[in-house]
Design a protein around this motif. Structure first.
Motif, PDB file in Angstrom:
ATOM      1  N   LYS A 149      -4.360   8.133   6.146  1.00 21.06           N
ATOM      2  CA  LYS A 149      -3.819   6.838   5.738  1.00 21.06           C
ATOM      3  C   LYS A 149      -2.890   6.226   6.783  1.00 21.06           C
ATOM      4  O   LYS A 149      -2.712   5.015   6.813  1.00 21.06           O
ATOM      5  N   MET A 200       0.836  -1.199   0.000  1.00 23.40           N
ATOM      6  CA  MET A 200       0.000   0.000   0.000  1.00 23.40           C
ATOM      7  C   MET A 200       0.871   1.250   0.000  1.00 23.40           C
ATOM      8  O   MET A 200       1.872   1.316   0.715  1.00 23.40           O
ATOM      9  N   ASN A 233     -10.536   0.649   8.148  1.00 30.16           N
ATOM     10  CA  ASN A 233      -9.770  -0.476   7.630  1.00 30.16           C
ATOM     11  C   ASN A 233      -8.708  -0.060   6.619  1.00 30.16           C
ATOM     12  O   ASN A 233      -7.794  -0.826   6.319  1.00 30.16           O
ATOM     13  N   ASN A 234      -8.827   1.147   6.075  1.00 27.49           N
ATOM     14  CA  ASN A 234      -7.837   1.621   5.094  1.00 27.49           C
ATOM     15  C   ASN A 234      -6.720   2.432   5.742  1.00 27.49           C
ATOM     16  O   ASN A 234      -5.862   2.970   5.053  1.00 27.49           O
TER      17      ASN A 234
END
Length: 354
Positions: free
Chosen positions: A80, A1, A102-103
């Motif tokens: 984030k 990510m 969740n991100n």
């Protein structure tokens, strides 16, 4: 990510921390803004001294915090990465945003406290076994005392066994110092023993990165009975606080630790307070040093205050000059790693709770 190409960092800065340490963030070419909000309290227990505006939450991509999170995922759509000031994350576990985000990647300050807390552990251990509380007493009385007054014999630690429950950064550094004293170290971890080299950003070259210090490893719930029965003289409680570890030190455990001195620097809820008091007062264990308690803060009149072989400090073993520098170093490392799509350190596993 990976995280966004332009960073807007929000720092909820604990009251004891100098703001100049965050200048390193301003110097990063991908940081578009840095907002520092003063906070009351220390480290993971801090609260912002003013309300955070909707505009501030909305633009934030990186958050430094103790235990303050956005009111909802919708309020912070660009967030984030969250850098915690604490080695644990349990203070967040009941917050709706934590479960809904969740991100968002969360990272702890693990590694920051290793040297200072390991020194505190050794300090308390040696103070107890050397009866050092008598020295200031004698001096205040202007009296040349005698060791015949000691309530327990002096015991040095060479050849004795240190048990480390929770072999993270603090447990590893404590093991390193204890081994230098000539102690045998046994360790317990709830996952497989981590014996591979890992990046240590907060305090390079500290601890036990390859896991070579313990003479014996115990793992998982199934390894606890053997660990507690392994002849431990001094037990350091350094495990994360999760539903699986709540009151893990209890009447049954204490019976296996007969004669041991227990030092808790993790969370008070790992120990059944009533069972500990009973064991200390009966002489089943040598005593205890508690930097954390259950309940916490310990209220006036609580029976723990009066147990003679238990010492209490107000969750202060991790305080030292330069704390914020180490946390910032972790965050800078992780932000750069995320931007490059590479693994980070100290990432919280929500399933495990730490």
């Amino acid at each position: 990510m990976t995280i966004t190409s332009e960073e807007h960092i929000l720092v909820i800065n604990p009251g004891a921390f100098g703001e100049e340490v965050y200048d390193v963030l301003r110097e990063l070419p991908f940081v578009a803004s840095l907002t520092i909000i003063p906070a009351d309290g220390y480290g993971g227990r801090s609260h912002p001294a003013r309300e955070i505006t909707a505009e501030e939450w909305a633009r934030t991509t990186v958050l430094f915090t103790g235990r303050t999170l956005p009111p909802s995922p919708e309020a912070a759509p660009n967030l984030k990465y969250v850098q915690l000031y604490s080695a644990g994350s349990n203070q967040l576990h009941n917050m709706p945003f934590y479960h809904a985000s969740n991100n968002v990647i969360y990272a702890t300050a693990s590694g920051t406290h290793g040297p200072v807390i390991s020194e505190w552990v050794i300090l308390m251990m040696l103070a107890f076994f050397h009866n050092s509380d008598y020295y200031p007493k004698w001096q205040s009385e202007a009296r040349w005392g005698d060791d015949s007054e000691f309530k327990r014999p002096v015991i040095d630690q060479i050849g004795r066994t240190l048990g480390v429950l929770g072999y993270g950064a603090i447990g590893r550094q404590t093991a390193r110092v204890a081994k230098a004293l000539g102690m045998k170290v046994v360790a317990h971890s709830f996952s497989s023993p981590p014996k591979k080299e890992r990046v240590e950003v907060a305090v390079p070259n500290s601890g036990d990165p390859d896991g070579s210090i313990p003479e014996i490893w115990y793992t998982g719930i199934e390894g606890l009975d053997d660990f507690f029965s392994s002849g431990i003289d001094v037990l350091v409680v350094a495990a994360p606080f999760t539903p699986d570890t709540a009151k893990i030190i209890n009447r049954k455990t204490l019976a296996k630790l007969k004669g041991a001195y227990i030092i808790n620097i993790a969370r008070g809820g790992l120990i059944d307070t009533d069972d500990l008091v009973e064991a200390a007062e009966s002489g089943l264990i040598a005593g205890a040093a508690l930097d954390v308690t259950d309940p916490e803060p310990l209220p006036d009149g609580h029976k723990l205050w009066s147990v003679k072989n238990i010492s209490i400090s107000p969750h202060i073993s991790g305080r030292f000059v330069g704390y914020e520098n180490r946390v910032t170093n972790i965050a800078v490392h992780n932000i750069k790693q995320l931007r490059a799509g590479k693994p980070i350190i100290n990432m919280v596993d929500k399933a495990k709770g730490y």
